[in-house]
Design an enzyme around this catalytic site. Structure first.
Site, short mmCIF file in Angstrom:
data_model
loop_
_atom_site.label_atom_id
_atom_site.label_comp_id
_atom_site.label_asym_id
_atom_site.label_seq_id
_atom_site.Cartn_x
_atom_site.Cartn_y
_atom_site.Cartn_z
N HIS A 25 -11.44 10.73 -9.49
CA HIS A 25 -10.53 10.59 -10.45
C HIS A 25 -9.00 11.60 -10.20
O HIS A 25 -8.61 12.36 -11.08
CB HIS A 25 -10.87 10.75 -11.82
CG HIS A 25 -11.72 9.71 -12.57
ND1 HIS A 25 -13.00 9.25 -12.00
CD2 HIS A 25 -11.46 8.84 -13.46
CE1 HIS A 25 -13.30 8.27 -12.92
NE2 HIS A 25 -12.33 7.77 -13.52
N CYS B 240 0.78 -1.10 0.20
CA CYS B 240 0.13 -0.07 -0.06
C CYS B 240 0.82 1.13 0.05
O CYS B 240 0.23 2.57 -0.05
CB CYS B 240 -1.09 0.00 1.35
SG CYS B 240 -2.21 -1.31 1.16
N GLU C 71 -13.26 0.51 0.72
CA GLU C 71 -11.98 0.48 -0.14
C GLU C 71 -12.17 -0.56 -1.17
O GLU C 71 -11.79 -0.37 -2.51
CB GLU C 71 -10.87 0.38 0.70
CG GLU C 71 -9.38 0.80 -0.01
CD GLU C 71 -8.24 1.10 0.75
OE1 GLU C 71 -7.91 2.25 1.25
OE2 GLU C 71 -7.71 0.04 1.40
ZN LIG Z 1 -5.13 1.73 -1.08
#
Ligand SMILES: [Zn+2]
Length: 153
Positions: free
Chosen positions: A81, A26, A143
């Site tokens: 975006h 991550c 997420e």
């Molecule tokens: Zn992430």
């Protein structure tokens, strides 16, 4: 204790981020198709004068379209975006600053799902809901389909 009814509006957005100093993958620049569930209740001060449930004259907490109209423009303008970085992540900020016209949102905390949900609850909601009869009481942020956070008051 509150027994008020919540109205929940679901919104989707796509954003890039990285978790600064993450121990594993991550830490790399990457992105997600986020799904957020915004839980709204009639403000407590109004609820008492309306029988305690927190519904308007038509039997709603708030029109679902109003929740979309209040939150979706903020998300589109700031996060969708675009890239979300911690304002202390100087390396990634410098890297993206080399690109012309890259949409970038600097968060005052590491852009984990937890901190993004807290930002919506504590910073964005009071602004975009100002003047409405409701307050945001809970944010659920996906997420991924498997990785979900919840924050509430
Ligand atoms: Zn992430």
């Amino acid at each position: 204790m509150s027994s008020a009814i919540s109205a929940v509006r679901r919104l989707q957005f796509c954003s890039g981020h990285r978790v600064y100093k993450h121990e594993s993958k991550c830490a790399h620049l990457h992105g997600h198709n986020y799904v957020v569930f915004l839980h709204a209740q009639m403000a407590a001060s109004l609820r008492e004068s309306r029988g305690g449930l927190g519904l308007d004259e038509l039997g709603r907490v708030i029109d679902f379209a109003v929740l979309k109209d209040r939150f979706a423009p903020w998300i589109e303008n700031n996060w969708d975006h675009g890239f979300i970085l911690w304002e202390q992540d100087a390396e990634a900020i410098a890297a993206l600053s080399h690109m012309s016209d890259q949409k970038l949102f600097l968060l005052d905390a590491n852009p984990t799902a937890e901190n993004m949900a807290l930002h919506l609850l504590n910073v964005v909601a009071p602004v975009v809901l100002a003047g409405s009869a409701v307050e945001l009481t809970r944010v659920v942020l996906w997420e991924t389909e498997n990785c979900i956070v919840e924050v509430g008051r």
